[in-house]
Design a protein around this motif. Structure first.
Motif, PDB file in Angstrom:
ATOM      1  N   TYR A 359       0.821  -1.127  -0.024  1.00 40.72           N
ATOM      2  CA  TYR A 359       0.349   0.140  -0.267  1.00 40.72           C
ATOM      3  C   TYR A 359       0.842   1.357  -0.317  1.00 40.72           C
ATOM      4  CZ  TYR A 359      -3.697  -3.312   1.033  1.00 40.72           C
ATOM      5  OH  TYR A 359      -4.599  -4.731   1.305  1.00 40.72           O
ATOM      6  N   ASP A 360       0.364   2.382  -0.800  1.00 40.91           N
ATOM      7  CA  ASP A 360       0.506   3.588  -0.704  1.00 40.91           C
ATOM      8  C   ASP A 360       0.551   4.438   1.219  1.00 40.91           C
ATOM      9  OD1 ASP A 360       1.545   3.430  -3.271  1.00 40.91           O
ATOM     10  OD2 ASP A 360      -0.089   4.096  -3.373  1.00 40.91           O
ATOM     11  N   TYR A 361       1.851   4.773   1.584  1.00 40.54           N
ATOM     12  CA  TYR A 361       1.692   5.527   2.576  1.00 40.54           C
ATOM     13  C   TYR A 361       2.147   6.817   3.175  1.00 40.54           C
ATOM     14  CZ  TYR A 361       2.694   6.021   8.096  1.00 40.54           C
ATOM     15  OH  TYR A 361       2.455   6.415   9.106  1.00 40.54           O
ATOM     16  N   LYS A 362       1.464   7.796   3.447  1.00 40.28           N
ATOM     17  CA  LYS A 362       1.864   9.452   3.507  1.00 40.28           C
ATOM     18  C   LYS A 362       1.725   9.968   4.712  1.00 40.28           C
ATOM     19  CE  LYS A 362       3.335  13.152   0.933  1.00 40.28           C
ATOM     20  NZ  LYS A 362       3.509  13.699   2.689  1.00 40.28           N
ATOM     21  N   SER A 363       3.370   9.857   5.755  1.00 37.11           N
ATOM     22  CA  SER A 363       3.056  10.497   6.554  1.00 37.11           C
ATOM     23  C   SER A 363       2.881  12.482   6.419  1.00 37.11           C
ATOM     24  CB  SER A 363       4.451  10.594   7.742  1.00 37.11           C
ATOM     25  OG  SER A 363       4.035  10.750   8.608  1.00 37.11           O
ATOM     26  N   PRO A 364       2.123  12.637   6.744  1.00 37.04           N
ATOM     27  CA  PRO A 364       1.793  14.498   7.281  1.00 37.04           C
ATOM     28  C   PRO A 364       3.362  15.136   7.082  1.00 37.04           C
ATOM     29  CG  PRO A 364       0.247  13.122   8.692  1.00 37.04           C
ATOM     30  CD  PRO A 364       1.587  12.278   8.642  1.00 37.04           C
ATOM     31  N   ILE A 365       4.262  14.881   7.913  1.00 42.26           N
ATOM     32  CA  ILE A 365       5.733  15.197   8.365  1.00 42.26           C
ATOM     33  C   ILE A 365       6.818  14.891   7.419  1.00 42.26           C
ATOM     34  CG2 ILE A 365       5.413  15.679  10.776  1.00 42.26           C
ATOM     35  CD1 ILE A 365       6.802  13.313  11.915  1.00 42.26           C
ATOM     36  N   TYR A 366       6.704  14.447   5.969  1.00 40.12           N
ATOM     37  CA  TYR A 366       7.599  13.247   5.441  1.00 40.12           C
ATOM     38  C   TYR A 366       6.703  13.745   4.053  1.00 40.12           C
ATOM     39  CZ  TYR A 366      10.853  10.391   3.420  1.00 40.12           C
ATOM     40  OH  TYR A 366      11.696   9.448   3.045  1.00 40.12           O
ATOM     41  N   ASP A 367       7.363  14.125   3.116  1.00 43.27           N
ATOM     42  CA  ASP A 367       7.283  14.190   1.828  1.00 43.27           C
ATOM     43  C   ASP A 367       6.917  13.498   1.095  1.00 43.27           C
ATOM     44  OD1 ASP A 367       7.537  17.141   2.649  1.00 43.27           O
ATOM     45  OD2 ASP A 367       9.243  17.413   1.977  1.00 43.27           O
ATOM     46  N   GLU A 368       7.976  12.037   1.520  1.00 42.99           N
ATOM     47  CA  GLU A 368       8.209  11.159   0.572  1.00 42.99           C
ATOM     48  C   GLU A 368       6.704  10.093   0.382  1.00 42.99           C
ATOM     49  OE1 GLU A 368       9.624  11.154  -2.583  1.00 42.99           O
ATOM     50  OE2 GLU A 368      11.006  12.981  -2.238  1.00 42.99           O
ATOM     51  N   ILE A 369       5.369   9.674  -0.668  1.00 47.83           N
ATOM     52  CA  ILE A 369       5.335   8.857  -0.764  1.00 47.83           C
ATOM     53  C   ILE A 369       6.007   7.075  -0.443  1.00 47.83           C
ATOM     54  CG2 ILE A 369       2.952   6.994  -1.368  1.00 47.83           C
ATOM     55  CD1 ILE A 369       2.584   9.529  -2.809  1.00 47.83           C
ATOM     56  N   GLN A 370       5.550   6.900   0.901  1.00 54.30           N
ATOM     57  CA  GLN A 370       6.349   5.039   0.703  1.00 54.30           C
ATOM     58  C   GLN A 370       5.431   4.172   0.506  1.00 54.30           C
ATOM     59  OE1 GLN A 370       6.851   6.639   5.130  1.00 54.30           O
ATOM     60  NE2 GLN A 370       8.340   5.135   5.535  1.00 54.30           N
ATOM     61  N   LYS A 371       6.188   2.691  -0.183  1.00 56.94           N
ATOM     62  CA  LYS A 371       5.611   1.891  -0.408  1.00 56.94           C
ATOM     63  C   LYS A 371       5.529   0.591   0.596  1.00 56.94           C
ATOM     64  CE  LYS A 371       4.279   2.562  -4.725  1.00 56.94           C
ATOM     65  NZ  LYS A 371       2.152   2.442  -4.871  1.00 56.94           N
ATOM     66  N   ILE A 372       5.003  -0.085   1.592  1.00 58.51           N
ATOM     67  CA  ILE A 372       4.437  -0.552   2.953  1.00 58.51           C
ATOM     68  C   ILE A 372       4.337  -1.411   2.112  1.00 58.51           C
ATOM     69  CG2 ILE A 372       4.917   1.705   4.245  1.00 58.51           C
ATOM     70  CD1 ILE A 372       1.683   1.146   5.225  1.00 58.51           C
ATOM     71  N   HIS A 373       4.834  -3.145   2.925  1.00 54.17           N
ATOM     72  CA  HIS A 373       3.909  -4.256   2.717  1.00 54.17           C
ATOM     73  C   HIS A 373       3.252  -4.361   4.692  1.00 54.17           C
ATOM     74  CE1 HIS A 373       4.038  -8.706   2.248  1.00 54.17           C
ATOM     75  NE2 HIS A 373       3.448  -8.405   2.405  1.00 54.17           N
ATOM     76  N   ILE A 374       1.866  -4.407   4.535  1.00 54.94           N
ATOM     77  CA  ILE A 374       1.599  -5.258   5.738  1.00 54.94           C
ATOM     78  C   ILE A 374       0.761  -6.388   5.355  1.00 54.94           C
ATOM     79  CG2 ILE A 374      -0.802  -4.153   6.994  1.00 54.94           C
ATOM     80  CD1 ILE A 374      -0.540  -1.090   5.951  1.00 54.94           C
ATOM     81  N   THR A 375       1.299  -6.936   7.124  1.00 57.53           N
ATOM     82  CA  THR A 375       0.926  -8.265   6.746  1.00 57.53           C
ATOM     83  C   THR A 375      -0.680  -8.149   8.323  1.00 57.53           C
ATOM     84  OG1 THR A 375       2.209  -9.260   6.242  1.00 57.53           O
ATOM     85  CG2 THR A 375       1.017 -10.725   8.041  1.00 57.53           C
ATOM     86  N   TYR A 376      -1.807  -8.261   8.233  1.00 59.77           N
ATOM     87  CA  TYR A 376      -2.273  -7.912   9.540  1.00 59.77           C
ATOM     88  C   TYR A 376      -3.735  -9.468   9.768  1.00 59.77           C
ATOM     89  CZ  TYR A 376      -5.731  -4.514  11.977  1.00 59.77           C
ATOM     90  OH  TYR A 376      -6.386  -4.390  13.069  1.00 59.77           O
TER      91      TYR A 376
END
Length: 870
Positions: A359-376
């Motif tokens: 999934y795409d992850y965007k923190s308000p205090i970090y400019d770049e969009i991160q790609k994260i792998h989540i297992t839940y």
């Protein structure tokens, strides 16, 4: 009867009189008496034992009278009898000790502790010595020493516990009074109470599941008072938090062997238990994800409001320093893809068993969009449900997948990644190689609902599934791509092989080697059909809500029973204090549960949904957690649009409006009472004036004299009216002086009606009353005097004596008035009479928040009591 033997310390613990009964029924052995200088010492506690042939039994050749006293038997009776004859219950363990000493020729020690009930009767220490072919047992009474050591040890522990709040001590004295150290109250999360001295405040909050363990604890303390007993119990605190405690209890006896108190040490081990659980679950997390990436984890137990976010997660995903619960919400809210929230909802509703995707992850205090792998996934552990998540930042790996080089290592990594992402059934990465051949993973065929074909390597099967306009648009974009350009998040509508409509999100990029030569064209395809359908539903409901919101009030929400979507305006969520749950009925459920009378509200909903009523339009008491009680007006009704069954509600906080209305109603009621009282008083004054005129005409003949007297009396009535009507002064007044002055004024007014009227005022210590309380008191006094002159002597004014006082009793003001007339009629009830005078008196007493009684005692008596300060 009960016997315990501790092999490590050679200690016997015998409980109950039957446990130490001696058996002397068997015939003794025929042996010679033991002759030794030791037997001449009358104070020694000595026993001499002879072993049999195989050392399996030992015969008493001698037992001193002092030692025999402990067994309440004559020493001659025991002579010649063996251990197995006398001590049948503990014979095996005794003979085992003696056999070891006689065979090893090594000295040893043993202890015998004897209890009656819960009281330790004696504790004997035996020194066992091997002498030639017999054993010598010398006994020492150490009962007092053992007791003092136990008492000292426990008191030292108690003193330490008093210094810390994670531990506590509870004591029950022999008179039934309890004492608790200060540390107990942080554990049970409440303030001290007088109730605590007479009750065990801990046992009552043990959860039902642990009651058997509690009963076992109490039984052990009763039956084995020589030892402390320890157990772990779970309690429910005053704040409804589940905690785990260790209970370490013991009975303490004084030096006279009397029960002094029962003491328990309480340890709060909740954090330790949580740490153990967290350790096991995190280990399980690593095993379940089965990856070599560095994992950042989180664990949630919604029932116990337990949240844990690993430090690695907070650091990697740019989370601020907050409570773990807020951090978890940040993680979820920072995921851009809406389908994750949909899948999370399905996981919580047991529709799926796990989430595993990118999934795409965007923190308000970090400019770049991160790609994260989540297992839940959900994990059951010790009867509780936990939700466990693992998060990996795969941004770099993901970028490297889009920048595939011709190197085998990188291609191998790409293939492994393709296998992984195909398993997720959410993301797929097809590509076009430099020979112009397409490579389609199986997940693409699943999305398109078609079988693979040899011709597929020559065709873009995704674009072939779109319409002509979309196909031309995408092809134009691809053909005009610069070297470093990327086509991002292009939404594509496709028709599958079975005729279904789906929506894909497509990202396309050309990959070049280090020399700038084209390697392949990679595409990232994501199935966004669930979100697209969800989004269209949201748009529809939002549009309906915007059109009707102006007619519903400050806040509003709309619920579609078919799609189970709930849209609420921001103002509605602020009014009722509910969190954003991603447009799900969870928000609606939270709203319903916060009504003070939720059962009545749910009953009204049932009637609405079943058609018994057509709408709900009423005011309810509403209490959100952590917020003040509110008055909420809810207008809830059905709306049919495009054959959809929608339920629409308007919400308005009317708390301040109702408070204002209540104040106006109260003010109007007070004004009505004052107007009625004023009219009644004017009427009384006019009637009194008529009586004055009648009397003047009867006793005087000169008009000038009559007018002069009437002018003076009218002037007195005016003064009294002004005194009672002065509401401008809000300062405290001297109650005793005002009451006395009022009686004097009344006397001056009424004395002309009868020369034998007298007012007696009983003096008391002076005190202050607010003017708004003094005025009702004086009005009541005036009403009582008027009623007395009317009724005390059958409406004929003769000799009348009035007695009155006003005094202070703490915060209570007491007023008294008495006449010497015929008293109240039989069965008189001032609260039920319809006379205007008593109605005014009752209203004025209520205005004072007071109570009064009217009774007969050689005349009519009236006593009023009310608080000086409310």
């Amino acid at each position: 009867m009960s016997v315990n033997f501790d092999k490590n310390s050679n200690s016997f613990f015998l409980y109950g009189t039957d446990a130490f009964n001696l058996n002397i029924d068997d015939e003794p052995y025929d042996i010679e008496p033991f002759n030794n200088p030791l037997t001449q010492d009358e104070n020694i506690k000595l026993a001499i034992l002879l072993p049999n042939k195989d050392n399996s039994d030992f015969i008493l050749q001698y037992i001193s009278p002092k030692l025999a006293e402990f067994y309440d038997v004559d020493s001659n009776v025991l002579f010649g009898r063996s251990i197995r004859m006398i001590f049948k219950i503990i014979a095996d363990d005794l003979c085992s000790i003696f056999k070891n000493v006689i065979e090893t020729k090594q000295k040893d020690i043993m202890h015998i502790n004897f209890y009656e009930g819960n009281r330790l009767m004696f504790c004997l220490k035996f020194n066992i010595n091997p002498i030639e072919d017999y054993l010598s047992l010398t006994a020492e009474d150490i009962t007092g020493e053992i007791r003092m050591k136990e008492l000292s040890s426990f008191k030292n522990t108690s003193a330490y516990i008093q210094k810390t709040q994670k531990y506590a001590i509870g004591t029950k004295f022999k008179d039934g009074i309890y004492s608790w150290s200060n540390g107990i109250y942080p554990i049970i999360e409440r303030e001290p109470s007088s109730y605590d001295k007479t009750h065990n405040i801990l046992f009552g909050i043990v959860i039902p599941e642990d009651r058997p363990k509690l009963e076992e604890f109490k039984k052990h303390i009763r039956e084995q008072p020589d030892k402390a007993y320890k157990t772990n119990l779970r309690i429910l605190t005053a704040k409804n938090n589940l905690k785990t405690i260790t209970l370490d209890g013991k009975r303490i006896f004084d030096k006279h062997y009397e029960l002094e108190k029962q003491v328990a040490i309480i340890y709060d081990i909740t954090d330790e238990i949580k740490t153990q659980k967290r350790y096991h679950i995190l280990n399980d997390l690593n095993t379940s994800i089965n990856t070599n990436f560095n994992i950042s984890g989180f664990i949630v137990n919604y029932e116990n409001d337990y949240y844990h976010i690993s430090e690695n997660a907070a650091k990697k995903f740019h989370l601020s320093n907050k409570h773990p619960k807020l951090l978890l919400y940040d993680i979820i809210n920072n995921i851009i893809n809406p389908e994750f929230r949909l899948l999370r909802e399905k996981l919580h509703n047991d529709e799926i068993d796990r989430i595993d995707g990118i999934y795409d992850y965007k923190s308000p205090i970090y400019d770049e969009i991160q790609k994260i792998h989540i297992t839940y996934f959900k994990k059951e552990y010790e009867g509780e449900t936990y939700y466990v998540g693992g998060i990996q930042d795969i941004t770099r790996q993901y970028e490297s997948e889009l920048k595939l080089s011709s190197k085998r290592k990188e291609l191998s990594l790409l293939q492994n990644t393709l296998i992984d992402v195909e398993k997720s059934n959410i993301v797929s990465i097809p590509y076009l190689d430099k020979e112009g051949k397409y490579h389609w993973p199986q997940v693409i065929y699943d999305l398109l609902e078609k079988e693979p074909s040899p011709e597929d390597e020559n065709n873009n099967i995704i674009l072939n599934a779109t319409d002509e306009k979309t196909r031309a648009h995408i092809n134009e974009k691809i053909s005009n791509m610069d070297k470093n350009e990327i086509i991002n998040n292009e939404s594509v509508k496709i028709t599958t092989g079975t005729g279904k409509t789906k929506y894909l999100e497509v990202n396309v990029r050309n990959v070049y080697d280090e020399d700038g030569c084209f390697i392949q064209q990679s595409a990232l395809c994501r199935d966004i059909t669930p979100y697209h359908e969800h989004e269209s539903e949201i748009k529809f409901l939002t549009g309906v809500l915007q059109k009707i919101n102006t007619h519903l009030g400050t806040g509003a929400f709309i619920w579609d029973r078919n799609s189970d979507l709930m849209i609420a305006t921001d103002s509605a969520k602020q009014i009722v204090h509910i969190e954003d749950r991603g447009n799900t009925p969870i928000e609606l459920q939270e709203f319903r549960n916060n009504f003070v009378d939720s059962e009545k509200y749910l009953e009204a909903l049932h009637k609405l949904y079943s058609g018994e009523i057509d709408k709900i339009d009423s005011i309810w008491d509403y209490k959100a957690p952590g917020h003040d009680l509110q008055k909420i007006r809810v207008n809830y009704q059905q709306l049919i649009i495009e054959d959809r069954e929608l339920w629409v509600a308007g919400i308005r906080d009317v708390t301040s409006e109702i408070e204002r209305e209540n104040k106006i109603i109260a003010a109007n009621k007070n004004m009505e009472i004052l107007i009625n009282e004023s009219n009644h008083r004017i009427k009384n004054n006019l009637n009194l004036l008529l009586r004055f005129i009648s009397l003047e005409k009867k006793f005087h003949t000169k008009p000038e004299h009559i007018l002069d007297n009437l002018l003076g009396r009218i002037n007195s009535l005016v003064v009294l009216h002004e005194k009672l009507s002065d509401t401008e002064n809000k300062y405290d007044v001297n109650a005793v002086e005002s009451f006395r002055k009022m009686t004097e004024d009344l006397y001056n007014i009424y004395k002309e009606l009868s020369s034998e009227i007298s007012f007696n005022f009983e003096e008391h210590e002076e005190f202050k009353l607010p003017n708004d309380k003094m005025m009702p008191v004086l009005l009541i006094l005036n009403e009582l005097v008027t009623n007395t002159l009317k009724y005390a002597h059958s409406n004929k004014i003769t000799r009348s004596e009035f007695n009155s006082y006003i005094k202070k009793d703490g915060n209570i003001c007491e007023c008294f008035f008495k006449d010497d007339g015929s008293g109240y009629p039989e069965g008189f009830d001032p609260y039920k009479t319809t006379g205007l005078g008593w109605v005014v008196i009752t209203s004025l007493a209520k205005q004072l928040n007071g109570e009064f009684e009217a009774y007969n005692d050689n005349g009519a008596c009236f006593k009023l009591r009310f608080p000086i300060k409310d």
